[in-house]
Write a protein that holds these residues in place. Structure first.
Motif, PDB file in Angstrom:
ATOM      1  N   MET A 223      -2.308 -15.034  13.356  1.00  0.00           N
ATOM      2  CA  MET A 223      -2.026 -13.853  13.628  1.00  0.00           C
ATOM      3  C   MET A 223      -2.011 -12.789  12.517  1.00  0.00           C
ATOM      4  O   MET A 223      -1.674 -13.337  11.355  1.00  0.00           O
ATOM      5  CB  MET A 223      -0.770 -13.424  14.550  1.00  0.00           C
ATOM      6  N   LYS A 224      -2.328 -11.646  12.262  1.00  0.00           N
ATOM      7  CA  LYS A 224      -2.280 -10.859  11.288  1.00  0.00           C
ATOM      8  C   LYS A 224      -0.892  -9.816  11.128  1.00  0.00           C
ATOM      9  O   LYS A 224      -0.911  -8.936  11.904  1.00  0.00           O
ATOM     10  CB  LYS A 224      -3.561  -9.982  11.030  1.00  0.00           C
ATOM     11  N   PRO A 225      -0.146 -10.281  10.243  1.00  0.00           N
ATOM     12  CA  PRO A 225       1.148  -9.245  10.055  1.00  0.00           C
ATOM     13  C   PRO A 225       0.610  -7.905   9.575  1.00  0.00           C
ATOM     14  O   PRO A 225      -0.184  -7.865   8.532  1.00  0.00           O
ATOM     15  CB  PRO A 225       1.992  -9.764   9.154  1.00  0.00           C
ATOM     16  N   ILE A 226       1.125  -6.657  10.036  1.00  0.00           N
ATOM     17  CA  ILE A 226       0.694  -5.356   9.364  1.00  0.00           C
ATOM     18  C   ILE A 226       2.027  -4.706   9.363  1.00  0.00           C
ATOM     19  O   ILE A 226       3.103  -5.102   9.903  1.00  0.00           O
ATOM     20  CB  ILE A 226      -0.034  -4.601  10.206  1.00  0.00           C
ATOM     21  N   THR A 227       1.890  -3.607   8.462  1.00  0.00           N
ATOM     22  CA  THR A 227       2.855  -2.698   8.435  1.00  0.00           C
ATOM     23  C   THR A 227       2.608  -1.252   9.389  1.00  0.00           C
ATOM     24  O   THR A 227       1.572  -0.971   9.465  1.00  0.00           O
ATOM     25  CB  THR A 227       3.409  -2.397   7.050  1.00  0.00           C
ATOM     26  N   LEU A 228       3.725  -0.757   9.687  1.00  0.00           N
ATOM     27  CA  LEU A 228       3.679   0.704  10.361  1.00  0.00           C
ATOM     28  C   LEU A 228       4.183   1.681   9.388  1.00  0.00           C
ATOM     29  O   LEU A 228       4.288   2.964  10.022  1.00  0.00           O
ATOM     30  CB  LEU A 228       4.426   0.525  11.861  1.00  0.00           C
ATOM     31  N   GLY A 229       4.371   1.322   8.211  1.00  0.00           N
ATOM     32  CA  GLY A 229       4.752   2.393   7.155  1.00  0.00           C
ATOM     33  C   GLY A 229       6.358   1.869   6.807  1.00  0.00           C
ATOM     34  O   GLY A 229       6.811   1.171   6.915  1.00  0.00           O
ATOM     35  N   ARG A 230       6.769   3.256   5.984  1.00  0.00           N
ATOM     36  CA  ARG A 230       8.021   2.868   5.132  1.00  0.00           C
ATOM     37  C   ARG A 230       9.250   3.191   6.298  1.00  0.00           C
ATOM     38  O   ARG A 230      10.363   2.758   5.604  1.00  0.00           O
ATOM     39  CB  ARG A 230       8.027   4.042   4.047  1.00  0.00           C
ATOM     40  N   ARG A 231       9.176   3.559   7.367  1.00  0.00           N
ATOM     41  CA  ARG A 231      10.291   3.942   8.195  1.00  0.00           C
ATOM     42  C   ARG A 231      10.329   2.717   9.270  1.00  0.00           C
ATOM     43  O   ARG A 231       9.152   2.356   9.570  1.00  0.00           O
ATOM     44  CB  ARG A 231      10.249   5.167   8.775  1.00  0.00           C
ATOM     45  N   ILE A 232      11.546   2.165   9.513  1.00  0.00           N
ATOM     46  CA  ILE A 232      11.798   1.474  10.666  1.00  0.00           C
ATOM     47  C   ILE A 232      11.690   2.135  11.832  1.00  0.00           C
ATOM     48  O   ILE A 232      12.319   2.920  12.403  1.00  0.00           O
ATOM     49  CB  ILE A 232      13.253   0.739  10.544  1.00  0.00           C
ATOM     50  N   LEU A 233      10.806   1.631  12.540  1.00  0.00           N
ATOM     51  CA  LEU A 233      10.554   2.178  14.094  1.00  0.00           C
ATOM     52  C   LEU A 233      11.255   1.359  15.228  1.00  0.00           C
ATOM     53  O   LEU A 233      11.593   0.185  15.076  1.00  0.00           O
ATOM     54  CB  LEU A 233       8.783   2.453  14.440  1.00  0.00           C
ATOM     55  N   ARG A 234      11.855   2.244  16.371  1.00  0.00           N
ATOM     56  CA  ARG A 234      12.380   1.428  17.204  1.00  0.00           C
ATOM     57  C   ARG A 234      11.277   0.919  18.279  1.00  0.00           C
ATOM     58  O   ARG A 234      10.180   0.785  18.059  1.00  0.00           O
ATOM     59  CB  ARG A 234      13.114   2.640  18.274  1.00  0.00           C
ATOM     60  N   THR A 235      11.880  -0.297  19.017  1.00  0.00           N
ATOM     61  CA  THR A 235      11.040  -1.344  19.512  1.00  0.00           C
ATOM     62  C   THR A 235       9.992  -0.541  20.471  1.00  0.00           C
ATOM     63  O   THR A 235       8.808  -0.690  20.936  1.00  0.00           O
ATOM     64  CB  THR A 235      11.678  -2.248  20.304  1.00  0.00           C
ATOM     65  N   GLU A 236      10.664   0.703  21.121  1.00  0.00           N
ATOM     66  CA  GLU A 236       9.809   1.255  21.944  1.00  0.00           C
ATOM     67  C   GLU A 236       8.613   2.384  21.478  1.00  0.00           C
ATOM     68  O   GLU A 236       7.849   3.002  22.116  1.00  0.00           O
ATOM     69  CB  GLU A 236      10.772   2.174  23.014  1.00  0.00           C
ATOM     70  N   THR A 237       8.751   2.593  20.172  1.00  0.00           N
ATOM     71  CA  THR A 237       8.088   3.528  19.421  1.00  0.00           C
ATOM     72  C   THR A 237       6.883   2.654  18.700  1.00  0.00           C
ATOM     73  O   THR A 237       5.810   3.242  18.638  1.00  0.00           O
ATOM     74  CB  THR A 237       8.937   4.105  18.246  1.00  0.00           C
ATOM     75  N   ALA A 238       7.177   1.351  18.503  1.00  0.00           N
ATOM     76  CA  ALA A 238       6.212   0.811  17.554  1.00  0.00           C
ATOM     77  C   ALA A 238       5.042   0.449  18.005  1.00  0.00           C
ATOM     78  O   ALA A 238       3.906   0.538  17.674  1.00  0.00           O
ATOM     79  CB  ALA A 238       6.841  -0.670  17.129  1.00  0.00           C
ATOM     80  N   GLY A 239       5.152  -0.194  19.485  1.00  0.00           N
ATOM     81  CA  GLY A 239       3.802  -0.191  20.197  1.00  0.00           C
ATOM     82  C   GLY A 239       3.005   0.909  20.507  1.00  0.00           C
ATOM     83  O   GLY A 239       1.710   0.882  20.429  1.00  0.00           O
TER      84      GLY A 239
END
Length: 252
Positions: A223-239
């Motif tokens: 699997m490929k780890p990726i980043t969603l940016g500099r801020r920590i997103l909630r679990t319901e926001t990340a997807g």
């Protein structure tokens, strides 16, 4: 226009017959009448069938098929969400929004940092409710299919289920500290290379994120780890963030 799902056998060359709970909804809630137009999908071929109501009885709604809209609304890639079980009713929110965005399958996953623990009986009751939410969201967004909500899987089962998918992504807040990290540039490159016809797995951790050994297991499975940016997103926001990027890539 109101949208409904029917079994493929209920659609013929000239007519559509709606039965079940939708009959009461059409008759007593929406108060539709003969002559009103609705759209119908069979949940299989992605087509939208436009039809006019001819007759409403206590048990069925008979419609005349007017035309078939061939260019459906489904994404050209098959995206599966592997969602770490969140607390409270967050899973319902996740399912609703991910269905609206075009996900084709949702797999609830029991991960190490999940607070929620479901026995078999509770898990099946939850799954049935979640499936109903997926169907309602598919109707609202006029999807051509109803995404399936699978039974709750262990993390190992989820990795095995996803192993043959073309693209496998795991957003991880510590990605930039890993060996070979590529940051947002790497995330953009991965998303940009998703092609129509591919299958895509997206793993989202619960509140508190993934344990380090879960990430190592995922990487060990390719699997490929990726980043969603500099801020920590909630679990319901990340997807939803990943799904919106994929939708933009495939539909722009």
């Amino acid at each position: 226009m109101h949208h409904f799902f029917v079994e493929p056998s209920r659609i013929s060359d000239r007519s559509v017959v709606i039965t079940g709970e939708d009959v009461n909804h059409i008759r007593n809630v929406l108060r539709l009448k003969a002559g009103d137009e609705i759209s119908v999908s069979n949940g299989v071929d992605g087509r939208e069938y436009r039809c006019g109501i001819e007759e409403i009885s206590d048990t069925q709604v008979v419609c005349t098929l007017r035309f078939v809209k061939e260019d459906g609304v489904e994404l050209p890639a098959r995206v599966c969400l592997f969602q770490g079980l969140p607390k409270g009713d967050k899973m319902e929110f996740v399912i609703q929004k991910m269905v609206e965005l075009g996900v084709c399958e949702i797999i609830p996953v029991a991960m190490k940092r999940c607070v929620v623990k479901l026995d078999d009986k509770k898990a099946e009751a939850k799954r049935a409710r979640w499936q109903g939410i997926a169907e309602a969201a598919a109707k609202q967004s006029r999807r051509g299919v109803v995404p399936r909500v699978r039974e709750v899987m262990s993390y190992r089962q989820a990795l095995e289920y996803a192993e043959n998918m073309d693209v496998r992504l795991v957003p991880y807040e510590m990605e930039e500290l890993m060996d070979g990290a590529s940051g947002m540039a790497g995330t953009r490159q991965v998303i940009d290379h998703i092609e129509p016809g591919q299958s895509v797995a997206v793993f989202i951790g619960p509140e508190g994120g993934f344990e380090e050994d879960e990430i190592l297991s995922a990487v060990g499975c390719g699997m490929k780890p990726i980043t969603l940016g500099r801020r920590i997103l909630r679990t319901e926001t990340a997807g939803m963030t990943v799904m919106a990027w994929i939708m933009y890539r495939l539909e722009s």
